[in-house]
Design a protein around this motif. Structure first.
Motif, PDB file in Angstrom:
ATOM      1  N   MET A 183      23.236 -70.562 -41.512  1.00 33.24           N
ATOM      2  CA  MET A 183      22.867 -69.154 -41.694  1.00 33.24           C
ATOM      3  C   MET A 183      24.088 -68.107 -42.016  1.00 33.24           C
ATOM      4  O   MET A 183      23.948 -67.229 -42.587  1.00 33.24           O
ATOM      5  CB  MET A 183      21.819 -68.527 -40.694  1.00 33.24           C
ATOM      6  N   ILE A 230      25.254 -68.425 -45.275  1.00 34.50           N
ATOM      7  CA  ILE A 230      24.345 -68.006 -46.282  1.00 34.50           C
ATOM      8  C   ILE A 230      24.547 -66.361 -46.303  1.00 34.50           C
ATOM      9  O   ILE A 230      24.558 -65.737 -47.415  1.00 34.50           O
ATOM     10  CB  ILE A 230      22.906 -68.479 -45.847  1.00 34.50           C
ATOM     11  N   TYR A 286      27.821 -65.474 -48.117  1.00 33.85           N
ATOM     12  CA  TYR A 286      27.796 -65.569 -49.666  1.00 33.85           C
ATOM     13  C   TYR A 286      26.764 -64.469 -50.144  1.00 33.85           C
ATOM     14  O   TYR A 286      27.259 -63.897 -51.430  1.00 33.85           O
ATOM     15  CB  TYR A 286      28.149 -66.753 -50.081  1.00 33.85           C
ATOM     16  N   THR A 287      25.813 -64.269 -49.464  1.00 32.68           N
ATOM     17  CA  THR A 287      24.904 -63.274 -50.090  1.00 32.68           C
ATOM     18  C   THR A 287      25.279 -61.912 -50.089  1.00 32.68           C
ATOM     19  O   THR A 287      25.253 -61.107 -51.224  1.00 32.68           O
ATOM     20  CB  THR A 287      23.592 -63.343 -49.195  1.00 32.68           C
ATOM     21  N   TRP A 300      28.509 -61.179 -50.096  1.00 33.57           N
ATOM     22  CA  TRP A 300      29.612 -61.272 -51.215  1.00 33.57           C
ATOM     23  C   TRP A 300      28.904 -60.949 -52.634  1.00 33.57           C
ATOM     24  O   TRP A 300      29.249 -60.057 -53.172  1.00 33.57           O
ATOM     25  CB  TRP A 300      30.222 -62.345 -51.439  1.00 33.57           C
ATOM     26  N   VAL A 301      27.933 -61.717 -52.753  1.00 36.01           N
ATOM     27  CA  VAL A 301      27.102 -61.644 -54.137  1.00 36.01           C
ATOM     28  C   VAL A 301      26.612 -59.976 -54.276  1.00 36.01           C
ATOM     29  O   VAL A 301      26.881 -59.302 -55.309  1.00 36.01           O
ATOM     30  CB  VAL A 301      25.992 -62.351 -54.412  1.00 36.01           C
TER      31      VAL A 301
END
Lengths: 386, 535
Positions: free
Chosen positions: A356, A359, A362-363, A365-366
């Motif tokens: 988690m 996740i 990187y979420t 970061w996006v």
């Protein structure tokens, strides 16, 4: 290896009950604005390019957001297998409608702008509207039915059986209280979608989103308050009778359950849970004020807070019930008797704790890379926009 | 138990799963090919490779979205149509599905958006890493799904708990490192790589035939055929590994695939072709190759492979043993903590065969009331449909071997013979585009139909796994899926063909300028320089 005994079974069950809530909230916070924006699409976008702006605000992120839904399904399967087995077969045709809508949505995002034809695009715009509004409504209807109790029972073999046929599996779910719950979730997610569009768009689209979002927020507050009143006076609660082995085997039939009293009795037993509905109302109020004032980032955050509060309030009110049965209360699924085995819950917790944070990192970061307004120039000038 | 509901649920699962797998193999392979192309771009800085990345990436995107959309159905269908299955094995089977979401699906889905929208927002290496993360996520996804499926074929690391009436995990390690799952994973992703290679080569061959986008097409063939050659070898080797593991984990499936009615003296012969006859229990007009089956199946010359007749006799024994377990289970359930120790001991001894007693539920409500005739019928039910398995397997294997030849031909011609493809070879490449999908679907057919009458081999019969639904419920959803999926398929194919016809549309000018300069340089280098235009 008895590593998994490091954490007691009952504690693992509570942790996974919390994680179930976290997943539902995660889904509503992310995929929720996709659904809200899609439901608003025909109304905030008047021209083709305006609609493309709306679609492109969610274009790069809907795939990742949707994984919250998939992961929710997988996590319920892994951590609460009886819930997975009973609810999805019981809400059979409603589930089919949700799946159809959710399949329509990604295809709509991706394929809509791939042809120049106006009728092609109009068709997909309405498909996107249905794909956003229908699940937003139906998820709330499902929650309403869970609060009312569902007519299932478990056989001695623990096979889930359903009373009633076609009627019960779809139209039967549309009970008045459930429809009211559906309106809460629809208006809440439309408000969230409007908050998202306020952040990501400008000009006419943003202005319309702010106006419609304000209305949606007011509807959400009113329907949520009405649902609370209805729960207080018109809906029977459920409660466990006698001694309950919180560490016992996952067999719902071992525990005795009675129907009666009010769900809201929970607020007498655990007064602190009142924080959840307060978060719901304050979040909505601040989001509505933010929409009117044109604040962008804070509005979205307040909207998120309201969603987290509203969803938590349902779970905290029902604890330890997950899915009560109206026809055979003893079959009701609770936190203490509807989980996976001790070892599976532990293994899954290790996995969740490991993955988690990655996740979320990187979420985040996006979203940072994609930060900023989606403009008309950007879309018309680029080959990869939807 | 309503057999119509069972059959309709099977039909629906087969249909939606096979439909989902129309999109998965291309996603698995094309994600890697696109990432390879982008890597070449980042390393050489040649615009043609960026154009290739974007072009194949756009086809990848059209395909990917339907893979994602139809995958939603798969995640929820177990609960909708197979609720007893979900209850009975969810403790084990649910875990890999959830981990797939955590480890793989989040990764690919979060980054795939950035792949399409991030061209102007990211540095070149960062965008390349995004492409690799998408490929990695897709392939990890396959890993966990095949761990879940492998457990249905070879249910290790779990035991039955009488208190909860379900299978529960005893070793996560065993579930993950299940030999069947590991072989199937590599076999399946390799099949995806072959599919993508055949697709890339076929589309490129069509451009070469039409004389369009020659530079893009040649380079694509060079990459596709090299990748495809390695993948096609891997498919066959790991397919053999799957066969080997089936010889000790799923004996009935193996015997049925080979239409091996009687146990033969080792090493068994391999039946190349023939007409299996279930009634007579023999294979007519069989063309047999001595020793081969024994060698493939057991990797020895002395180990016997049991035939179908002996396996049916074994199943009958297991049903009788399962009935002892079932009887003990009923006592345990009634007495709970007061169960006599010897009853528990009896249960422990026979519990591995409990699933075989459930086979009788098709004929009687309480298996203990089954007649001798019921037991014989149930034992015979353990034989899957031999004829379809026999032929599906042979067609799949034939296609699998043929790709090695196709890939080798294109790899050699592309890299050593200066890309001089004769027109018939290009036409062949175009015509075979659909065949890897056929091979992949046949593979799933062999795997899943060959496991019947079980959903979890030896543990839970298919007939017992379904939800409490009516035929009407299933007909509504089945009709819905058929109509909905057909429309989506037509739309998808239409867009795919439209975008292939259109060819690369991005960075055209930039690429052409570079191409012209590049040609000049090659001309200056003399004829030697032209020998490998794929760089």
């Amino acid at each position: 290896m008895i590593l998994y005994e490091l954490i007691d079974f009952d504690i693992l069950r509570v942790i996974w009950w919390v994680l179930l809530g976290v997943l539902l909230i995660g889904f509503s916070l992310t995929d929720g604005f996709d659904m809200g924006a899609a439901a608003l699409l025909p109304f905030v976008g008047k021209t083709d390019v305006e609609r493309r702006v709306v679609i492109n605000t969610v274009g790069p992120v809907w795939e990742g957001n949707q994984v919250w839904f998939i992961l929710g399904g997988g996590a319920i399967f892994a951590a609460w297998p009886p819930l997975y087995a009973v609810s999805f077969s019981g809400f059979y045709l409603a589930m089919f409608a949700v799946l159809a809508a959710l399949i329509l949505r990604p295809v709509g995002f991706k394929y809509r702008s791939k042809r120049d034809s106006q009728s092609w695009r109009n068709g997909w715009d309405w498909a996107l509207f249905v794909g956003g509004a229908a699940p937003a409504l139906l998820f709330g209807v499902a929650v309403g039915n869970v609060l009312l109790g569902v007519p299932f029972h478990l056989t001695e073999d623990l096979m889930p059986m359903y009373d009633g046929s076609f009627y019960m599996k779809f139209l039967g779910l549309l009970r008045p209280f459930a429809i009211l719950s559906g309106l809460v979730s629809l208006s809440m997610l439309v408000m969230h979608g409007a908050a998202w569009l306020t952040l990501k768009t400008e000009g006419a689209v943003q202005l319309r989103a702010r106006t419609l979002g304000t209305y949606a927020g007011i509807v959400a507050a009113v329907t949520y308050a009405l649902a609370g009143l209805w729960l207080a006076v018109g809906v029977d609660g459920f409660h466990l009778v006698g001694e309950v082995a919180a560490n016992g085997p996952s067999n719902p039939l071992y525990n005795e359950v009675a129907r009666g009293g009010s769900w809201l009795a929970a607020y007498g037993e655990r007064p602190w849970i009142v924080i959840a509905p307060i978060m719901g109302f304050v979040g909505i109020a601040m989001a509505v004020l933010g929409l009117r004032a044109g604040r962008e980032v804070s509005t979205l955050l307040w909207s998120k807070l309201s969603i987290a509060g509203i969803i938590s309030s349902v779970g905290l009110t029902m604890f330890p019930f997950i899915l009560p049965s109206t026809v055979d209360p003893d079959s009701s699924l609770t936190v203490w008797d509807a989980s996976s085995s001790h070892q599976t819950l532990f293994v899954m917790l290790v996995m969740a704790v490991f993955f988690m944070p990655i996740i979320l990192a990187y979420t985040a970061w996006v979203y940072k890379v994609l930060w900023g307004k989606v403009t008309e120039d950007e879309i018309t000038g680029s080959g990869h926009s939807y | 138990m309503n057999i119509d509901v069972v059959e309709l649920s099977r039909l629906q699962f087969a249909m939606t799963a096979m439909y989902h797998f129309l999109f998965v193999p291309l996603t698995l392979g094309l994600s890697i090919l696109v990432a390879i192309m982008e890597t070449v771009y980042v390393m050489t800085n040649r615009p043609i490779w960026r154009q290739m990345t974007k072009f194949w990436g756009s086809l990848f995107g059209i395909n990917f979205v339907l893979g994602v959309a139809t995958g939603i159905t798969m995640e929820f269908q177990f609960g909708m149509n197979w609720s007893y299955y979900s209850h009975y094995v969810g403790d084990i089977f649910g875990a890999p599905l959830a981990i797939e979401g955590l480890m793989a699906f989040f990764l690919e889905a979060t980054f795939v958006g950035l792949f399409f929208f991030g061209w102007d927002k990211l540095s070149k290496p960062a965008h390349m890493i995004v492409a690799w993360l998408v490929a990695l996520g897709s392939n990890f996804s396959a890993l966990w799904i095949l761990i879940a499926n492998g457990w249905m074929q070879n249910p290790v690391g779990a035991e039955f708990n009488p208190e909860t009436m379900r299978m529960e995990m005893t070793s996560f390690f065993d579930v993950v490192f299940n030999e069947v799952a590991q072989a199937k994973f590599v076999h399946t992703v390799s099949a995806g790589y072959v599919t993508a290679s055949v697709f890339v080569i076929g589309v490129s061959a069509w451009y070469l035939l039409k004389g369009r986008h020659m530079e893009l097409a040649r380079r694509s063939i060079a990459v596709g055929s090299a990748f495809g050659l390695a993948a096609s070898l891997s498919v066959v080797v790991l397919g053999d590994e799957s066969g080997y593991s089936a010889s000790h984990t799923q004996k009935m499936k193996l015997a049925s695939i080979e239409a091996m009615w009687e146990t033969q003296e080792a090493p068994a012969h391999f039946t190349l072709v023939g007409i299996p006859d279930r009634e007579a229990r023999e294979t007519h007009y069989a063309v047999e190759i001595p020793w081969v089956m024994g060698l493939i199946g057991t990797r020895s010359l002395t180990t016997e492979i049991p035939g179908i007749n002996d396996l049916v006799a074994e199943a009958e024994q297991k049903i009788r043993s399962g009935l002892v377990a079932y009887d003990a289970l009923m006592t345990i359930r009634a007495e709970r903590a007061d169960t006599p120790a010897e009853v528990r001991a009896t249960f422990e001894e026979h519990s591995a065969d409990l699933g075989f007693a459930f086979l009788l539920k098709r004929y009687v409500e309480d298996p203990r009331n089954a007649t001798e005739a019921d037991i014989v019928k149930a034992a015979n039910d353990t034989v899957p449909g031999v004829g379809p398995l026999f032929w599906a397997f042979r067609l799949m294997v034939g296609l699998g071997f043929s790709y090695i030849a196709v890939m080798a031909y294109f790899a050699v011609t592309a890299n050593l013979r200066g890309m001089r493809f004769p027109r018939p070879a290009l036409w062949l490449a175009v015509i075979i585009i659909p065949t890897p999908w056929i091979a992949a679907e046949l593979g799933w057919f062999v795997s899943e139909y060959g496991r019947q009458p079980w959903t979890v081999d030896g543990v839970l019969p298919t007939a017992l796994s379904v939800s409490h639904l009516s035929v009407g419920d299933l007909l509504i959803t089945l009709a819905g899926f058929v109509a909905f999926y057909t429309v989506l398929f037509i739309i998808e194919m239409g867009l795919m063909i439209k975008y292939i016809r259109k060819g690369p549309t991005e960075d055209v000018e930039e690429t052409e300028i570079w191409m012209a300069r590049h040609e000049e340089r090659l001309q200056a280098a003399g004829p030697e320089g032209l020998a490998s235009p794929a760089e």
